[in-house]
Design a protein around this motif. Sequence first.
Motif, mmCIF file in Angstrom:
data_model
loop_
_atom_site.group_PDB
_atom_site.id
_atom_site.type_symbol
_atom_site.label_atom_id
_atom_site.label_comp_id
_atom_site.label_asym_id
_atom_site.label_seq_id
_atom_site.Cartn_x
_atom_site.Cartn_y
_atom_site.Cartn_z
ATOM 1 N N THR A 1 0.807 -5.432 -0.491
ATOM 2 C CA THR A 1 1.139 -4.398 0.826
ATOM 3 C C THR A 1 -0.263 -3.947 1.120
ATOM 4 O OG1 THR A 1 3.390 -3.744 0.170
ATOM 5 C CG2 THR A 1 1.884 -2.278 1.452
ATOM 6 N N ARG A 2 -1.230 -3.547 0.125
ATOM 7 C CA ARG A 2 -2.489 -3.179 0.353
ATOM 8 C C ARG A 2 -3.344 -4.377 1.194
ATOM 9 N NH1 ARG A 2 -6.473 0.631 -1.178
ATOM 10 N NH2 ARG A 2 -8.183 -0.029 -0.274
ATOM 11 N N GLU B 1 -4.728 -4.649 5.241
ATOM 12 C CA GLU B 1 -6.306 -4.805 5.392
ATOM 13 C C GLU B 1 -6.358 -5.955 6.290
ATOM 14 O OE1 GLU B 1 -8.324 -5.205 1.701
ATOM 15 O OE2 GLU B 1 -8.300 -2.725 1.372
ATOM 16 N N ARG C 1 1.947 3.415 3.086
ATOM 17 C CA ARG C 1 0.910 3.233 2.608
ATOM 18 C C ARG C 1 0.802 3.978 1.188
ATOM 19 N NH1 ARG C 1 -1.744 3.869 7.389
ATOM 20 N NH2 ARG C 1 -2.384 5.926 6.763
ATOM 21 N N GLY C 2 1.248 5.227 1.059
ATOM 22 C CA GLY C 2 1.635 5.966 -0.156
ATOM 23 C C GLY C 2 2.526 5.254 -1.225
ATOM 24 N N SER D 1 1.743 6.578 6.776
ATOM 25 C CA SER D 1 1.083 7.329 5.705
ATOM 26 C C SER D 1 2.345 6.893 4.436
ATOM 27 C CB SER D 1 0.680 8.422 5.882
ATOM 28 O OG SER D 1 -0.073 8.595 7.057
ATOM 29 N N THR E 1 0.601 2.429 -2.544
ATOM 30 C CA THR E 1 -0.645 2.922 -3.559
ATOM 31 C C THR E 1 0.127 3.338 -4.898
ATOM 32 O OG1 THR E 1 -1.741 3.579 -1.545
ATOM 33 C CG2 THR E 1 -2.379 4.762 -3.669
ATOM 34 N N VAL E 2 1.047 3.893 -4.785
ATOM 35 C CA VAL E 2 1.597 4.274 -6.405
ATOM 36 C C VAL E 2 2.068 2.966 -6.957
ATOM 37 C CG1 VAL E 2 3.607 5.476 -7.185
ATOM 38 C CG2 VAL E 2 2.491 6.525 -5.341
ATOM 39 N N GLY F 1 2.913 -3.598 -4.612
ATOM 40 C CA GLY F 1 1.803 -2.914 -4.456
ATOM 41 C C GLY F 1 0.499 -3.343 -3.994
ATOM 42 N N ARG G 1 0.837 -0.034 -6.599
ATOM 43 C CA ARG G 1 -0.463 -0.684 -6.941
ATOM 44 C C ARG G 1 -1.187 -0.214 -8.078
ATOM 45 N NH1 ARG G 1 -5.394 -0.796 -5.345
ATOM 46 N NH2 ARG G 1 -5.208 1.429 -3.655
ATOM 47 N N ASN G 2 -0.955 0.978 -8.023
ATOM 48 C CA ASN G 2 -1.978 1.646 -9.434
ATOM 49 C C ASN G 2 -1.450 1.708 -10.696
ATOM 50 O OD1 ASN G 2 -4.565 2.351 -7.976
ATOM 51 N ND2 ASN G 2 -3.231 3.822 -6.732
#
Length: 261
Positions: free
Chosen positions: A152-153, A157, A110-111, A107, A114-115, A149, A117-118
């Motif tokens: 990684t996502r 997947e 992934r967190g 987690s 996510t930071v 970012g 990537r966004n």
Amino acid sequence: MQADFFARKRRNTLGFLLVLGLITLGAILITEYNIVRGFESFPRAVIWALGNFYPTQESLSRLPGILNSLIETLLVSIAATTLGAMFALLFAVLGSNTTRVNAFFGSICRGIATVFRNIDVAAWAMILLFSFGQSSLTGYFALFFASFGFLTRSFVETIDEVSGGSVEALRATGASYFSIIAQSVVPSSLPQMISWVLFMIETNVRSATLIGLLTGSGIGFTFNLYYKNLNYDIAALVVIAIVVAILLIEAVSNYVRRVIL
């Protein structure tokens, strides 16, 4: 039953279009945008571009310098994407539900992704300007963080989608964690991961042009320099060079995808 389904779907679609229309109308009223004047200005803009924004014989003398800036932008984009992909692979393996060491650590990985990537690449460039100033290094790190970012996502997947069955089979045979990664996850996911990396290179070449405006480097800075000095013929040559480079990169990427997928 089927008629009710389509009726409900139609109502949802109409409701969405109504809400979208109200939001658009509200934006027009708040910004005081004149729709008629906007459409009327478009033909004038096209006429001006055709009459001013085109390369001339004199502008061709600047082509070597433009190509040097373009090559610098391409190299920075490829280097940032490649290093970002290496870190993304590590975080994807640790963050994937299929290959994670434990749920908590997965987690966190992934967190973090996510930071990164966004936050948009332009926002990264503006943040890094305070630390590195206007330089190629600022653009490099901005592209690296954005690539890390996104990839990684995408890699997470890909691993979850492609490697699930083979990982379970190897675990059943008592294979070690690193053997599973080396013999199952990487080989089965590599073609799709390469495809994502190629896509990211294409995206970064486009983004690097905008980043150059902020960081004062690369082809973006070259375009901005000539455009602000009203040298529209040379600026047009810069745009043509960017478009040709992007089309060539896309053609190469599509060929590689057809070969590996």
